[in-house]
Design a protein around this motif. Sequence first.
Motif, PDB file in Angstrom:
ATOM      1  N   UNK A  21       0.816  -1.148  -0.021  1.00  0.00           N
ATOM      2  CA  UNK A  21       0.214   0.070   0.028  1.00  0.00           C
ATOM      3  C   UNK A  21       0.764   1.323   0.186  1.00  0.00           C
ATOM      4  N   UNK A  22       1.992   1.178   0.619  1.00  0.00           N
ATOM      5  CA  UNK A  22       2.902   2.199   0.492  1.00  0.00           C
ATOM      6  C   UNK A  22       3.790   2.211  -0.796  1.00  0.00           C
ATOM      7  N   UNK A  23       3.595   3.013  -1.531  1.00  0.00           N
ATOM      8  CA  UNK A  23       4.273   2.756  -2.924  1.00  0.00           C
ATOM      9  C   UNK A  23       5.662   2.976  -3.083  1.00  0.00           C
ATOM     10  N   UNK A  24       6.068   2.160  -4.177  1.00  0.00           N
ATOM     11  CA  UNK A  24       7.550   2.153  -4.132  1.00  0.00           C
ATOM     12  C   UNK A  24       8.106   3.260  -4.488  1.00  0.00           C
ATOM     13  N   UNK A  25       7.352   4.247  -5.419  1.00  0.00           N
ATOM     14  CA  UNK A  25       7.981   5.425  -5.841  1.00  0.00           C
ATOM     15  C   UNK A  25       8.180   6.425  -4.407  1.00  0.00           C
ATOM     16  N   UNK A  26       7.678   6.033  -3.243  1.00  0.00           N
ATOM     17  CA  UNK A  26       8.314   6.758  -1.973  1.00  0.00           C
ATOM     18  C   UNK A  26       9.610   7.106  -1.981  1.00  0.00           C
ATOM     19  N   UNK A  27      10.351   6.262  -2.723  1.00  0.00           N
ATOM     20  CA  UNK A  27      11.799   6.255  -2.236  1.00  0.00           C
ATOM     21  C   UNK A  27      12.224   6.994  -3.677  1.00  0.00           C
ATOM     22  N   UNK A  28      11.846   7.668  -4.406  1.00  0.00           N
ATOM     23  CA  UNK A  28      12.227   8.690  -5.460  1.00  0.00           C
ATOM     24  C   UNK A  28      12.225   9.900  -5.065  1.00  0.00           C
ATOM     25  N   UNK A  29      13.375  10.487  -4.853  1.00  0.00           N
ATOM     26  CA  UNK A  29      13.452  11.850  -4.225  1.00  0.00           C
ATOM     27  C   UNK A  29      13.702  12.833  -5.075  1.00  0.00           C
ATOM     28  N   UNK A  30      13.134  14.174  -4.949  1.00  0.00           N
ATOM     29  CA  UNK A  30      13.692  15.135  -5.891  1.00  0.00           C
ATOM     30  C   UNK A  30      15.052  15.512  -5.402  1.00  0.00           C
ATOM     31  N   UNK A 384      12.744   6.568   6.875  1.00  0.00           N
ATOM     32  CA  UNK A 384      11.168   6.787   7.915  1.00  0.00           C
ATOM     33  C   UNK A 384      10.443   5.994   7.027  1.00  0.00           C
ATOM     34  N   UNK A 385      10.438   5.671   5.488  1.00  0.00           N
ATOM     35  CA  UNK A 385       9.804   4.706   4.590  1.00  0.00           C
ATOM     36  C   UNK A 385      10.045   3.337   5.080  1.00  0.00           C
ATOM     37  N   UNK A 386      11.179   3.050   5.307  1.00  0.00           N
ATOM     38  CA  UNK A 386      11.498   1.652   5.965  1.00  0.00           C
ATOM     39  C   UNK A 386      10.868   1.256   7.236  1.00  0.00           C
ATOM     40  N   UNK A 387      11.014   2.311   8.044  1.00  0.00           N
ATOM     41  CA  UNK A 387      10.313   2.136   9.553  1.00  0.00           C
ATOM     42  C   UNK A 387       8.793   1.895   9.306  1.00  0.00           C
ATOM     43  N   UNK A 388       8.137   2.755   8.417  1.00  0.00           N
ATOM     44  CA  UNK A 388       6.932   2.627   8.189  1.00  0.00           C
ATOM     45  C   UNK A 388       6.595   1.219   7.616  1.00  0.00           C
ATOM     46  N   UNK A 389       7.147   1.003   6.564  1.00  0.00           N
ATOM     47  CA  UNK A 389       7.000  -0.557   6.128  1.00  0.00           C
ATOM     48  C   UNK A 389       7.126  -1.676   6.977  1.00  0.00           C
TER      49      UNK A 389
END
Length: 650
Positions: A21-30, A384-389
């Motif tokens: 549900x947490x999209x993989x694109x969350x790790x794409x950073x500007x 933070x994404x890895x913590x959430x996942x």
Amino acid sequence: MDSQENNLVNSPVEETGKQEEVKAEEQVQEPAAPSEVETTVEEAPKEEAAPAPEEEPKAETPAEAQPQAEEPAAESQPERKTYATKAEVLERVKELAHGEETPQKEEVDYLKTVFYKLHIAEREAKLKEYIDGGGDPEAYQITPDEAEDVFKAEMGVIKERRQQLFREQEAEKEENLKKKLAIIEKIKAMVTSPEEASKTYQEFKALQQEWRDIKAVPAEKANELWRNYQLYVEQFYDLLKLNSEARELDFKKNLEAKTRLCEAAEKLADEPDVIIAFHQLQKLHQEYREIGPVSKELREEIWQRFKAASTVINKRHQQHFESLRAREEENLEKKTALCEKVEAIAAEENKGSADWDRHTQEIIAIQQEWKTIGFAPQKMNVKIFERFRAACDGFFAGKAEHFRSLKDSYKENAEKKRALIEKAKALQDSTEWRSTSDKLIALQKEWKTIGMVPKKLGDQLWEEFLSTCNKFFEARNAAGAGQRGEERQNLEKKRDVISRMKAVAEEAGDDVQQKVQQLVEEYNAIGHVPFKEKDKLYEEYHAVLDKLYKDLNISVARRRLSKFKDNLKQVAERGEAALDNERARLMRQYEQLKQEAQTYENNLGFLSASSKKGNSLIDEMNRKVQKLKDDIQLVKDKIKAIDAENAAKE
């Protein structure tokens, strides 16, 4: 009957155990703004004795400091293509992975974002189709996606190509550094021979062109390298003994070129996209470096103009990223709070499937909220994404284990119910109505003790079990239709006996006891009565019977005592010893009756604690106890009569 427990809402990446549900694109950073690069321009150094070399204004990071493949000019970026399917995205990814084209970071990140948006949308569409078709959402199982595996593999190839390209660029930069250092050494040698300056002018111009043809060098060497080059170029021009017209013409061309760059830099202040303006300023800086000097009196003026235009762009760029960093810090706080919520939910105890389902809905709602929050700071975004996942994965792993265990329990319960069905089928044709009824009722009670199974299967098993039991009971009821008429006749007969008993209770004749005994025997000879009337009839019968026995005992006791007193005179005539012997015999009888009554009362206490009201054995024992008490009282009265006779003699 059995209701189906809520089945597992699978973690969206079933086969990997990851919560998609947490999209993989969350790790794409500007790309963030450079954090330790100056954003102001240096003042041009001034010297009294010799013309000062022009100082280069800084646009944060020199052009040579960044790989060409990583920083394409912003204005040259192609417009992003719209992809409608994952297949289109995969086709483009494969082109980048195996073609000659250099994979650009912006496009790679964009492809990753688009793929996972389509991937999630496709899964949600399949789930909706399954539910609309009547499927149970709790039993839905996510199927593996081969396209995702191919996508990940091709992305790995692209990553390796980009890393290889970066290594090649770094090697090329090192080679370019060596070439430019060699050019500086050649110009430096020309400066040390003033008399040869005019003769080597063409060679000098060729070296300048060669310098311009050489591209990027390592970032940490760029500024120092450019300053040294500019220093010796200025020194060469100052020593050059050309005629004034040629010199002035060269200065004029350089001034025109630098003026155009100043105008271009000034126009960038009107560019609405701060990032594009910054990248274009980088290119202008590179061009400014390569242009030769202007006349000494105009050097400071043209430099200050270009510096002022650069400062405007640099400040806008810095403010943009300061604002971006503030939003990213705010996003980090929001995401941290969501992590804490999921971790708290995952730590709660789930007592049953209802709790798992409720907590699942709560986590899915939090995941939807996560999607609405932008990026966190680059150094924390992945963490933070890895913590959430990890929190989501931990919850759904526990849920999966719960439902795996529940599934095993369902299987075991289904086998137990099938075994009861087989037992019921073996009894369904029996004509042993009473015993078989008891057995089937026992099977039904056992059925209720067995745990749940999935609803659809549970309904099927119950229907089969119920129809099997009903087959026997319907046959029993049909066979007992005549028996119920007979039971109703027996009820009337027993009520008639009770009525006659009540009439006997009002009589006072000597044959009352004999009549009562006959009525009791007649009552017991009558067969069964309807089940619903049995208890009420039983209580009425024994109420009348108990009253008769009580009255009879009292009457009999009086006659016996009277007869004993009549006989006592004859005993007294035989002497005092005869009275004493009779009294001793009565005392022994008294103790024996008393002990016997005590034994009955003790046994009656045990039976009363565990027996239902109306138990015939208890009622019979109560009557015996009462008769013993009446006999005891009669013996006590006889002893008193003897004591009275002895007292009269004295």
